[in-house]
Design a protein around this motif. Structure first.
Motif, PDB file in Angstrom:
ATOM      1  N   ILE A   1       0.853  -1.181   0.000  1.00 12.99           N
ATOM      2  CA  ILE A   1       0.000   0.000   0.000  1.00 12.99           C
ATOM      3  C   ILE A   1       0.892   1.235   0.000  1.00 12.99           C
ATOM      4  O   ILE A   1       1.787   1.367   0.839  1.00 12.99           O
ATOM      5  CB  ILE A   1      -0.935   0.006   1.224  1.00 12.99           C
ATOM      6  CG1 ILE A   1      -1.947  -1.134   1.108  1.00 12.99           C
ATOM      7  CG2 ILE A   1      -1.658   1.342   1.356  1.00 12.99           C
ATOM      8  CD1 ILE A   1      -2.833  -1.290   2.316  1.00 12.99           C
ATOM      9  N   GLY A   2       0.677   2.112  -0.969  1.00 11.58           N
ATOM     10  CA  GLY A   2       1.455   3.344  -1.046  1.00 11.58           C
ATOM     11  C   GLY A   2       0.937   4.394  -0.083  1.00 11.58           C
ATOM     12  O   GLY A   2      -0.208   4.335   0.375  1.00 11.58           O
ATOM     13  N   VAL A   3       1.788   5.382   0.206  1.00 15.07           N
ATOM     14  CA  VAL A   3       1.426   6.435   1.161  1.00 15.07           C
ATOM     15  C   VAL A   3       1.765   7.798   0.557  1.00 15.07           C
ATOM     16  O   VAL A   3       2.920   8.064   0.199  1.00 15.07           O
ATOM     17  CB  VAL A   3       2.165   6.266   2.507  1.00 15.07           C
ATOM     18  CG1 VAL A   3       1.681   7.327   3.498  1.00 15.07           C
ATOM     19  CG2 VAL A   3       1.956   4.871   3.078  1.00 15.07           C
ATOM     20  N   PHE A   4       0.756   8.638   0.453  1.00 14.18           N
ATOM     21  CA  PHE A   4       0.922  10.021   0.023  1.00 14.18           C
ATOM     22  C   PHE A   4       0.703  10.942   1.222  1.00 14.18           C
ATOM     23  O   PHE A   4      -0.043  10.606   2.146  1.00 14.18           O
ATOM     24  CB  PHE A   4      -0.085  10.398  -1.067  1.00 14.18           C
ATOM     25  CG  PHE A   4       0.022   9.572  -2.321  1.00 14.18           C
ATOM     26  CD1 PHE A   4       1.254   9.227  -2.849  1.00 14.18           C
ATOM     27  CD2 PHE A   4      -1.126   9.137  -2.980  1.00 14.18           C
ATOM     28  CE1 PHE A   4       1.354   8.471  -4.005  1.00 14.18           C
ATOM     29  CE2 PHE A   4      -1.039   8.387  -4.134  1.00 14.18           C
ATOM     30  CZ  PHE A   4       0.195   8.053  -4.652  1.00 14.18           C
ATOM     31  N   LEU A   5       1.330  12.111   1.166  1.00 11.12           N
ATOM     32  CA  LEU A   5       1.175  13.117   2.217  1.00 11.12           C
ATOM     33  C   LEU A   5       0.594  14.391   1.627  1.00 11.12           C
ATOM     34  O   LEU A   5       1.033  14.865   0.577  1.00 11.12           O
ATOM     35  CB  LEU A   5       2.532  13.436   2.860  1.00 11.12           C
ATOM     36  CG  LEU A   5       2.548  14.569   3.895  1.00 11.12           C
ATOM     37  CD1 LEU A   5       1.732  14.188   5.123  1.00 11.12           C
ATOM     38  CD2 LEU A   5       3.978  14.924   4.300  1.00 11.12           C
ATOM     39  N   ASP A   6      -0.398  14.933   2.305  1.00  5.61           N
ATOM     40  CA  ASP A   6      -0.929  16.249   1.973  1.00  5.61           C
ATOM     41  C   ASP A   6       0.067  17.287   2.483  1.00  5.61           C
ATOM     42  O   ASP A   6       0.346  17.350   3.687  1.00  5.61           O
ATOM     43  CB  ASP A   6      -2.279  16.419   2.664  1.00  5.61           C
ATOM     44  CG  ASP A   6      -3.241  17.280   1.878  1.00  5.61           C
ATOM     45  OD1 ASP A   6      -2.768  18.086   1.062  1.00  5.61           O
ATOM     46  OD2 ASP A   6      -4.454  17.155   2.094  1.00  5.61           O
ATOM     47  N   TRP A   7       0.609  18.099   1.588  1.00  4.33           N
ATOM     48  CA  TRP A   7       1.713  19.014   1.906  1.00  4.33           C
ATOM     49  C   TRP A   7       1.271  20.436   1.591  1.00  4.33           C
ATOM     50  O   TRP A   7       0.621  20.681   0.570  1.00  4.33           O
ATOM     51  CB  TRP A   7       2.937  18.604   1.091  1.00  4.33           C
ATOM     52  CG  TRP A   7       4.192  19.352   1.360  1.00  4.33           C
ATOM     53  CD1 TRP A   7       4.917  19.391   2.507  1.00  4.33           C
ATOM     54  CD2 TRP A   7       4.911  20.162   0.414  1.00  4.33           C
ATOM     55  NE1 TRP A   7       6.042  20.162   2.345  1.00  4.33           N
ATOM     56  CE2 TRP A   7       6.067  20.649   1.074  1.00  4.33           C
ATOM     57  CE3 TRP A   7       4.705  20.509  -0.916  1.00  4.33           C
ATOM     58  CZ2 TRP A   7       6.996  21.474   0.440  1.00  4.33           C
ATOM     59  CZ3 TRP A   7       5.623  21.331  -1.552  1.00  4.33           C
ATOM     60  CH2 TRP A   7       6.757  21.803  -0.877  1.00  4.33           C
ATOM     61  N   VAL A   8       1.637  21.394   2.457  1.00  3.86           N
ATOM     62  CA  VAL A   8       1.030  22.736   2.407  1.00  3.86           C
ATOM     63  C   VAL A   8       2.104  23.817   2.256  1.00  3.86           C
ATOM     64  O   VAL A   8       2.531  24.419   3.249  1.00  3.86           O
ATOM     65  CB  VAL A   8       0.195  22.999   3.680  1.00  3.86           C
ATOM     66  CG1 VAL A   8      -0.637  24.275   3.517  1.00  3.86           C
ATOM     67  CG2 VAL A   8      -0.710  21.813   3.996  1.00  3.86           C
ATOM     68  N   PRO A   9       2.554  24.083   1.028  1.00  2.00           N
ATOM     69  CA  PRO A   9       3.551  25.141   0.829  1.00  2.00           C
ATOM     70  C   PRO A   9       2.951  26.504   0.512  1.00  2.00           C
ATOM     71  O   PRO A   9       3.695  27.453   0.265  1.00  2.00           O
ATOM     72  CB  PRO A   9       4.335  24.620  -0.387  1.00  2.00           C
ATOM     73  CG  PRO A   9       3.288  23.925  -1.203  1.00  2.00           C
ATOM     74  CD  PRO A   9       2.311  23.320  -0.213  1.00  2.00           C
ATOM     75  N   ALA A  10       1.633  26.609   0.499  1.00  2.00           N
ATOM     76  CA  ALA A  10       1.008  27.859   0.070  1.00  2.00           C
ATOM     77  C   ALA A  10       0.990  28.918   1.164  1.00  2.00           C
ATOM     78  O   ALA A  10       1.012  30.110   0.880  1.00  2.00           O
ATOM     79  CB  ALA A  10      -0.427  27.585  -0.405  1.00  2.00           C
ATOM     80  N   HIS A  11       0.947  28.490   2.427  1.00  2.00           N
ATOM     81  CA  HIS A  11       0.772  29.465   3.509  1.00  2.00           C
ATOM     82  C   HIS A  11       1.146  28.816   4.829  1.00  2.00           C
ATOM     83  O   HIS A  11       1.299  27.600   4.928  1.00  2.00           O
ATOM     84  CB  HIS A  11      -0.679  29.949   3.559  1.00  2.00           C
ATOM     85  CG  HIS A  11      -1.677  28.868   3.842  1.00  2.00           C
ATOM     86  ND1 HIS A  11      -2.489  28.870   4.947  1.00  2.00           N
ATOM     87  CD2 HIS A  11      -1.995  27.726   3.162  1.00  2.00           C
ATOM     88  CE1 HIS A  11      -3.268  27.803   4.936  1.00  2.00           C
ATOM     89  NE2 HIS A  11      -2.982  27.083   3.864  1.00  2.00           N
ATOM     90  N   PHE A  12       1.299  29.647   5.866  1.00  2.00           N
ATOM     91  CA  PHE A  12       1.622  29.141   7.194  1.00  2.00           C
ATOM     92  C   PHE A  12       0.989  30.046   8.247  1.00  2.00           C
ATOM     93  O   PHE A  12       0.695  31.216   7.986  1.00  2.00           O
ATOM     94  CB  PHE A  12       3.135  29.027   7.397  1.00  2.00           C
ATOM     95  CG  PHE A  12       3.893  30.321   7.267  1.00  2.00           C
ATOM     96  CD1 PHE A  12       4.132  31.118   8.376  1.00  2.00           C
ATOM     97  CD2 PHE A  12       4.367  30.744   6.033  1.00  2.00           C
ATOM     98  CE1 PHE A  12       4.834  32.308   8.265  1.00  2.00           C
ATOM     99  CE2 PHE A  12       5.077  31.924   5.910  1.00  2.00           C
ATOM    100  CZ  PHE A  12       5.317  32.716   7.034  1.00  2.00           C
ATOM    101  N   PRO A  13       0.755  29.525   9.462  1.00  2.84           N
ATOM    102  CA  PRO A  13       0.006  30.277  10.472  1.00  2.84           C
ATOM    103  C   PRO A  13       0.850  31.353  11.149  1.00  2.84           C
ATOM    104  O   PRO A  13       2.073  31.373  11.038  1.00  2.84           O
ATOM    105  CB  PRO A  13      -0.412  29.196  11.470  1.00  2.84           C
ATOM    106  CG  PRO A  13       0.659  28.172  11.367  1.00  2.84           C
ATOM    107  CD  PRO A  13       1.070  28.153   9.911  1.00  2.84           C
ATOM    108  N   LYS A  14       0.171  32.184  11.901  1.00  2.24           N
ATOM    109  CA  LYS A  14       0.820  33.308  12.569  1.00  2.24           C
ATOM    110  C   LYS A  14       1.219  33.002  14.016  1.00  2.24           C
ATOM    111  O   LYS A  14       1.594  33.918  14.743  1.00  2.24           O
ATOM    112  CB  LYS A  14      -0.108  34.523  12.552  1.00  2.24           C
ATOM    113  CG  LYS A  14      -0.427  35.040  11.147  1.00  2.24           C
ATOM    114  CD  LYS A  14      -1.349  36.249  11.189  1.00  2.24           C
ATOM    115  CE  LYS A  14      -1.635  36.778   9.790  1.00  2.24           C
ATOM    116  NZ  LYS A  14      -2.529  37.963   9.807  1.00  2.24           N
ATOM    117  N   ASP A  15       1.168  31.737  14.424  1.00  6.96           N
ATOM    118  CA  ASP A  15       1.519  31.380  15.801  1.00  6.96           C
ATOM    119  C   ASP A  15       2.885  31.943  16.175  1.00  6.96           C
ATOM    120  O   ASP A  15       3.848  31.861  15.395  1.00  6.96           O
ATOM    121  CB  ASP A  15       1.523  29.861  15.950  1.00  6.96           C
ATOM    122  CG  ASP A  15       0.146  29.280  15.744  1.00  6.96           C
ATOM    123  OD1 ASP A  15      -0.489  28.917  16.727  1.00  6.96           O
ATOM    124  OD2 ASP A  15      -0.305  29.214  14.572  1.00  6.96           O
ATOM    125  N   ALA A  16       2.979  32.453  17.400  1.00  7.02           N
ATOM    126  CA  ALA A  16       4.175  33.188  17.822  1.00  7.02           C
ATOM    127  C   ALA A  16       5.437  32.333  17.788  1.00  7.02           C
ATOM    128  O   ALA A  16       6.533  32.862  17.578  1.00  7.02           O
ATOM    129  CB  ALA A  16       3.962  33.755  19.221  1.00  7.02           C
TER     130      ALA A  16
END
Length: 730
Positions: A334-349
């Motif tokens: 069974i293959g494994v893909f990851l949802d990856w998020v290079p579009a934006h990031f949060p403002k957490d301190a």
């Protein structure tokens, strides 16, 4: 106690604002000999312990926490340690941090500046290593506008005056080797901005982070895990080729299934591996796509507001336990893909936001640097180091975790400068257009490097606009993705199925239109988490009619999906049609899967997945018009669709959809070959909760041309059903 006028370098260390504490601390030639200086707040006494020699007391410089010792000239290269004693009598020995040479080489710094150090994750962040014959941890962080950076943790009472780092020339990279530290140590970077503010940040390159709400980074030693998935990885280019079946099960690990009866406890990566693999093998899925498991502080973001681009979330265990998850999936094919998020990031301190007191990873201008809809910052794709950070993250997951591909989130928001913005809220590019040229070049570089370094790996774009050639190679002018989510098909199909059947004849084109553009891209057909949340209703809730019709519609919808050209993606819970909308904070309603009609839908999905894998005509030619042929796309009056899917050798299966609850007897359908046609799928079967109408397992073709086909069959079309026929000789 020694009294002396302090140099500028000493004052900088004392006031915790030093660019280069090595200029004053450690060992330095002085006169005809050597002086060793150390800085240790809370120390009462210190001794110099030369290798092979006797302990020598060090003198405190009056009014400071500096200690120093003159040494004879022949001992410039001689190793030594320090003994520290506190006022309470507690004492210990340690290596002098400031006697060690830098670890990063000039080539490393050059490539970082260029944005071409694609294995930055091997040198940036924290790494257990031997250096100068001593075991410890090296730290490196990019903070070009900081006045001072320190490593802080339990090992120094989170005191940024100790373990001040040195900046390497004009690179903006700060580094320090701290001997004696080991795997599992928690740490952060303490920074002083140009304006004097002092604050702590998590390590952008941390490979492990504390469980939320704690925010520290954790030293991880990636060399400890032994992989057992060579057979899968070596054959990945064949297993994930365009002519192979790909049935993806999209999973949110936190809500797929929970451990405790009250649903309060997550399962760990190992438990999830065993249960998910067993389920996916039974159901027939070929791949698992994980909603983001990159570390994130807020559960309600579902992982899409990432702070740890190199760290699997600690919610489900350690990095090595996540490696086990992937390894176990691969060992079971069974293959494994990851949802990856290079579009934006949060403002957490504690995250990337204003990392060194300035907009470092993001644009300063909010017209370029902020997503107001999401309350997040946008990466500055035009900055070499930022682009390099993201590409290194992508490569890291495929390298260190053997993942088989990445689904890239929110690509449209990256491509367009005016994405979700009103007039006056965005800035055009240098040519006056709305395209984000820097993001386009980043995407192309990302795809080229993934395909070059990991043959067979898949990149998938969640992209909902008409941007051309998303899934075409860069050398042909495309963006380079392997595949693109077919959001148009998804929206049109759901819109059609939400209509009461009596009105469907007026919307017939909503189903036929997809074939106008079906082969312009390499498409994935997605029914994802986004379709069953935020008031959109669960899949059964979307369907019209009574309960029987709702599930008949769902069975029809899914068989249509699996016979339409394109690879498949289905979100967890959709396969058994759970009644409530998806909720990230509770387990799926697995109890419903034990009872009809949910059980029937699940059993049909199981059979459909296995049929899709076993019948080449359903998967071999997904991205070319040679794999599809209409039989009749114009029977809007009866809301019947029929078509042929073909394998690479032209071998057909025949598909017919009855999109109303009206059974149709003696429906004549053109077919391409003579002989007997086996009914290999009937979504109306009793086992699935249907009315059990059909064609007794098959029909014989008559030598009667029909619908531009040389032969024809007379069929019984059950209500709200999909039938799939395969020539017996095929």
């Amino acid at each position: 106690m020694k009294k002396i006028n302090l140099s500028d370098e000493a004052w900088a260390v004392l006031e915790a604002r030093s660019y280069d504490p090595f200029a004053y601390l450690g060992r330095h030639p002085e006169g005809s000999g050597v002086v060793v200086r150390a800085f240790k707040p809370r120390a009462e006494k210190m001794w110099l312990l030369p290798e092979g020699g006797k302990a020598m007391p060090m003198a405190r410089i009056e009014g400071t926490d500096f200690f120093e010792k003159q040494w004879k000239s022949g001992d410039l290269d001689r190793n030594y340690r320090l003994r520290i004693e506190q006022a309470d009598g507690h004492s210990w020995e340690e290596e002098d941090v400031y006697r060690f040479a830098p670890i990063l080489g000039e080539m490393d710094l050059h490539l970082i500046g260029e944005g071409n150090h694609f294995e930055k994750y091997r040198i940036m962040g924290a790494h257990v290593r031997e250096h100068g014959g001593v075991s410890g941890v090296s730290f490196a962080v990019w903070a070009p506008s900081a006045r001072r950076v320190s490593v802080v943790g339990n090992f120094n009472h989170w005191d940024g005056r100790e373990h001040q780092m040195r900046v390497r020339g004009g690179s903006g990279v700060w580094e320090l080797f701290i001997p004696g530290l080991c795997e599992g140590e928690t740490y952060k970077f303490e920074l002083r901005s140009q304006h004097g503010e002092v604050f702590e940040k998590a390590d952008p390159y941390a490979q492990q982070m504390e469980l939320r709400p704690a925010t520290a980074s954790v030293v991880h030693n990636a060399k400890a895990y032994t992989w057992s998935d060579d057979a899968w990885v070596d054959n990945r280019a064949v297993l994930q080729a365009a002519d192979k079946p790909m049935s993806i099960y999209e999973v949110h690990l936190g809500s797929w299934r929970r451990q405790a009866d009250d649903g309060s406890e997550y399962m760990n990566y190992r438990e999830l591996a065993h249960q998910l693999v067993e389920y996916c093998q039974w159901m027939g899925y070929t791949h698992i796509e994980l909603m983001p498991v990159t570390e994130h502080p807020f559960d309600g973001s579902w992982g899409y507001q990432t702070v740890g681009y190199f760290a699997p979330t600690s919610r489900f265990g350690t990095p090595d336990e996540f490696r086990y998850f992937v390894d176990y999936c691969h060992q079971n094919n069974i293959g494994v893909f990851l949802d990856w998020v290079p579009a934006h990031f949060p403002k957490d301190a504690h995250g990337l936001a204003r990392f060194d007191g300035t907009p470092l990873y993001e644009h300063e201008d909010p017209r370029l640097g902020e997503h107001k809809d999401w309350g997040t910052y946008i990466f500055n794709f035009g900055r070499n180091e930022v682009r390099n950070f993201l590409i290194a993250s992508a490569l890291f997951w495929l390298d260190e975790y053997h993942l088989d591909g990445l689904r890239v989130d929110a690509v449209a928001s990256m491509l367009y400068l005016d994405y979700s913005r009103e007039e006056g809220e965005w800035m055009p590019n240098k040519y006056g257009g709305r395209e984000n040229l820097e993001a386009v070049e980043f995407i192309k570089q990302f795809n080229c490097l993934i395909h070059e370094r990991f043959p067979g790996a898949v990149t998938m774009a969640e992209e909902s606009t008409s941007w051309p050639m998303v899934s075409r190679p860069v050398y042909l002018g495309g963006l380079g993705f392997t595949m693109k989510w077919n959001m148009g098909w998804m929206n049109d199909t759901l819109s059609y199925f939400e209509n009461e059947p009596i009105y469907r004849s007026y919307h017939h084109h909503a189903l036929t239109f997809s074939m106008v553009y079906a082969f312009t891209e390499n498409f994935i057909l997605p029914f994802s988490h986004d379709e069953v949340v935020h008031g959109k209703g669960s899949m059964p809730q979307k369907m019209p009619g009574d309960d029987w019709q709702k599930f008949a519609n769902l069975r029809l919808l899914y068989t249509y999906m699996y016979t339409h050209p394109g690879k498949k993606l289905q979100f967890n819970g959709l396969e058994f049609g759970q009644w409530p909308e998806w909720n990230f904070d509770v387990s799926l309603s697995w109890d419903q899967a034990n009872f009809m009609p949910h059980r029937g839908l699940q059993l049909m999905m199981r059979d459909l997945n296995h049929l899709y894998r076993d019948v080449p005509a359903l998967h071999e030619v997904d991205f070319d018009g040679a794999g599809f042929q209409w039989i009749d796309c114009n029977d809007a009056e009866q809301s019947v669709l029929s078509y042929i899917r073909r394998d690479k050798n032209g071998g057909p299966v025949v598909v017919v959809l009855n999109l109303t609850p009206v059974p149709r007897d003696h429906y004549r359908l053109g077919v391409p070959l003579a002989g007997h046609y086996n009914e290999i799928m009937n979504s109306d079967a009793k086992t699935y909760g249907g009315s059990n109408q059909g064609n007794a397992g098959g029909v014989a073709a008559e030598e009667k041309p029909w619908m531009n086909q040389p032969y024809s069959v007379s069929l019984t079309l059950p209500p709200l059903s999909c039938l799939i026929f395969r020539p017996a000789q095929a």
